[in-house]
Motif scaffolding. Sequence first.
Motif, PDB file in Angstrom:
ATOM      1  N   ILE A   1      -5.731  -2.016   1.351  1.00 43.50           N
ATOM      2  CA  ILE A   1      -4.726  -2.770   2.095  1.00 43.50           C
ATOM      3  C   ILE A   1      -3.331  -2.367   1.632  1.00 43.50           C
ATOM      4  N   HIS A   2      -3.150  -2.233   0.310  1.00 43.36           N
ATOM      5  CA  HIS A   2      -1.848  -1.810  -0.227  1.00 43.36           C
ATOM      6  C   HIS A   2      -1.500  -0.401   0.261  1.00 43.36           C
ATOM      7  N   GLU A   3      -2.469   0.507   0.233  1.00 39.62           N
ATOM      8  CA  GLU A   3      -2.241   1.877   0.691  1.00 39.62           C
ATOM      9  C   GLU A   3      -1.891   1.898   2.180  1.00 39.62           C
ATOM     10  N   ARG A   4      -2.548   1.059   2.958  1.00 41.84           N
ATOM     11  CA  ARG A   4      -2.241   0.967   4.389  1.00 41.84           C
ATOM     12  C   ARG A   4      -0.802   0.514   4.599  1.00 41.84           C
ATOM     13  N   ASP A   5      -0.355  -0.473   3.814  1.00 43.67           N
ATOM     14  CA  ASP A   5       1.013  -0.961   3.947  1.00 43.67           C
ATOM     15  C   ASP A   5       2.027   0.127   3.584  1.00 43.67           C
ATOM     16  N   VAL A   6       1.742   0.884   2.518  1.00 39.61           N
ATOM     17  CA  VAL A   6       2.634   1.976   2.116  1.00 39.61           C
ATOM     18  C   VAL A   6       2.699   3.034   3.217  1.00 39.61           C
ATOM     19  N   LEU A   7       1.551   3.385   3.781  1.00 41.11           N
ATOM     20  CA  LEU A   7       1.525   4.391   4.844  1.00 41.11           C
ATOM     21  C   LEU A   7       2.233   3.898   6.107  1.00 41.11           C
ATOM     22  N   ASN A   8       2.094   2.616   6.432  1.00 39.17           N
ATOM     23  CA  ASN A   8       2.808   2.062   7.584  1.00 39.17           C
ATOM     24  C   ASN A   8       4.312   2.132   7.373  1.00 39.17           C
ATOM     25  N   GLN A   9       4.759   1.869   6.136  1.00 42.73           N
ATOM     26  CA  GLN A   9       6.185   1.962   5.817  1.00 42.73           C
ATOM     27  C   GLN A   9       6.669   3.407   5.973  1.00 42.73           C
ATOM     28  N   ALA A  10       5.871   4.362   5.500  1.00 43.05           N
ATOM     29  CA  ALA A  10       6.231   5.779   5.630  1.00 43.05           C
ATOM     30  C   ALA A  10       6.289   6.184   7.102  1.00 43.05           C
ATOM     31  N   ILE A  11       5.362   5.676   7.895  1.00 46.22           N
ATOM     32  CA  ILE A  11       5.367   5.974   9.335  1.00 46.22           C
ATOM     33  C   ILE A  11       6.641   5.447   9.984  1.00 46.22           C
ATOM     34  N   MET A  12       7.050   4.253   9.616  1.00 48.76           N
ATOM     35  CA  MET A  12       8.267   3.677  10.197  1.00 48.76           C
ATOM     36  C   MET A  12       9.485   4.515   9.820  1.00 48.76           C
ATOM     37  N   GLU A  13       9.559   4.954   8.551  1.00 50.96           N
ATOM     38  CA  GLU A  13      10.685   5.779   8.124  1.00 50.96           C
ATOM     39  C   GLU A  13      10.700   7.112   8.858  1.00 50.96           C
ATOM     40  N   LEU A  14       9.532   7.711   9.037  1.00 48.68           N
ATOM     41  CA  LEU A  14       9.455   8.978   9.762  1.00 48.68           C
ATOM     42  C   LEU A  14       9.812   8.813  11.233  1.00 48.68           C
ATOM     43  N   GLU A  15       9.437   7.685  11.824  1.00 53.39           N
ATOM     44  CA  GLU A  15       9.803   7.440  13.217  1.00 53.39           C
ATOM     45  C   GLU A  15      11.312   7.299  13.368  1.00 53.39           C
ATOM     46  N   SER A  58     -21.808  -7.020  -7.027  1.00 54.60           N
ATOM     47  CA  SER A  58     -21.659  -5.699  -6.404  1.00 54.60           C
ATOM     48  C   SER A  58     -20.601  -5.726  -5.320  1.00 54.60           C
ATOM     49  N   ILE A  59     -20.463  -6.843  -4.625  1.00 54.82           N
ATOM     50  CA  ILE A  59     -19.414  -6.967  -3.616  1.00 54.82           C
ATOM     51  C   ILE A  59     -18.041  -6.986  -4.280  1.00 54.82           C
ATOM     52  N   ALA A  60     -17.933  -7.683  -5.392  1.00 54.56           N
ATOM     53  CA  ALA A  60     -16.641  -7.818  -6.057  1.00 54.56           C
ATOM     54  C   ALA A  60     -16.228  -6.563  -6.814  1.00 54.56           C
ATOM     55  N   ILE A  61     -17.166  -5.848  -7.398  1.00 49.12           N
ATOM     56  CA  ILE A  61     -16.825  -4.744  -8.291  1.00 49.12           C
ATOM     57  C   ILE A  61     -17.123  -3.381  -7.691  1.00 49.12           C
ATOM     58  N   GLY A  62     -18.066  -3.273  -6.835  1.00 45.62           N
ATOM     59  CA  GLY A  62     -18.539  -1.977  -6.351  1.00 45.62           C
ATOM     60  C   GLY A  62     -17.527  -1.197  -5.549  1.00 45.62           C
ATOM     61  N   LYS A  63     -17.959  -0.042  -5.066  1.00 46.92           N
ATOM     62  CA  LYS A  63     -17.095   0.852  -4.309  1.00 46.92           C
ATOM     63  C   LYS A  63     -16.574   0.175  -3.044  1.00 46.92           C
ATOM     64  N   ALA A  64     -17.371  -0.657  -2.452  1.00 48.74           N
ATOM     65  CA  ALA A  64     -16.940  -1.392  -1.268  1.00 48.74           C
ATOM     66  C   ALA A  64     -16.532  -2.804  -1.647  1.00 48.74           C
ATOM     67  N   GLY A  65     -16.091  -2.970  -2.884  1.00 47.81           N
ATOM     68  CA  GLY A  65     -15.768  -4.287  -3.397  1.00 47.81           C
ATOM     69  C   GLY A  65     -14.389  -4.783  -2.999  1.00 47.81           C
ATOM     70  N   ILE A  66     -14.100  -5.973  -3.452  1.00 48.08           N
ATOM     71  CA  ILE A  66     -12.850  -6.639  -3.116  1.00 48.08           C
ATOM     72  C   ILE A  66     -11.659  -5.906  -3.719  1.00 48.08           C
ATOM     73  N   SER A  67     -11.785  -5.429  -4.965  1.00 48.76           N
ATOM     74  CA  SER A  67     -10.661  -4.731  -5.591  1.00 48.76           C
ATOM     75  C   SER A  67     -10.330  -3.456  -4.821  1.00 48.76           C
ATOM     76  N   ASN A  68     -11.328  -2.720  -4.419  1.00 47.85           N
ATOM     77  CA  ASN A  68     -11.092  -1.517  -3.618  1.00 47.85           C
ATOM     78  C   ASN A  68     -10.494  -1.892  -2.270  1.00 47.85           C
ATOM     79  N   PHE A  69     -10.937  -2.980  -1.705  1.00 45.36           N
ATOM     80  CA  PHE A  69     -10.402  -3.454  -0.437  1.00 45.36           C
ATOM     81  C   PHE A  69      -8.918  -3.788  -0.564  1.00 45.36           C
TER      82      PHE A  69
END
Length: 128
Positions: A48-62, A33-44
């Motif tokens: 993390i990837h989405e956070r990196d993309v958003l940080n890149q967008a923030i830098m470009e906007l700044e 359940s940790i590996a596959i579930g909604k709060a699992g590793i894949s979702n995590f």
Amino acid sequence: MTPPNMQPTVFSKRFQTLARWVVVIVLWLIIGSIAIGKAGISNFMELIHERDVLNQAIMELEIQNQGLEEKIAKLKTSPERQLRYLKESFGYVEQDEYVFQFNTKSSFSFGSHPKNSNNSVISAEANP
């Protein structure tokens, strides 16, 4: 003191084996359940990837924001730049000033009728 016929109760081997299997299965279910579930590793990892993309967008906007702030500061300090910006961006035309608009596309073609273009020309007439 314990009486001689009272020995500590020992669970049967069958019960011990069953208990071990239950514990192993429950642990595997928790890990799954940790590996596959909604709060699992894949979702995590996706988060993390989405956070990196958003940080890149923030830098470009700044960077864009900084450029715009510099442009605004230059416009505030220079009336010539204000007038040029008005003319280039909004088509501002002063009195006694003419605007010539040239068509940059080649409109010549064999055997076809000229197309109606909806180009608007901004001009001001001089009042005597």
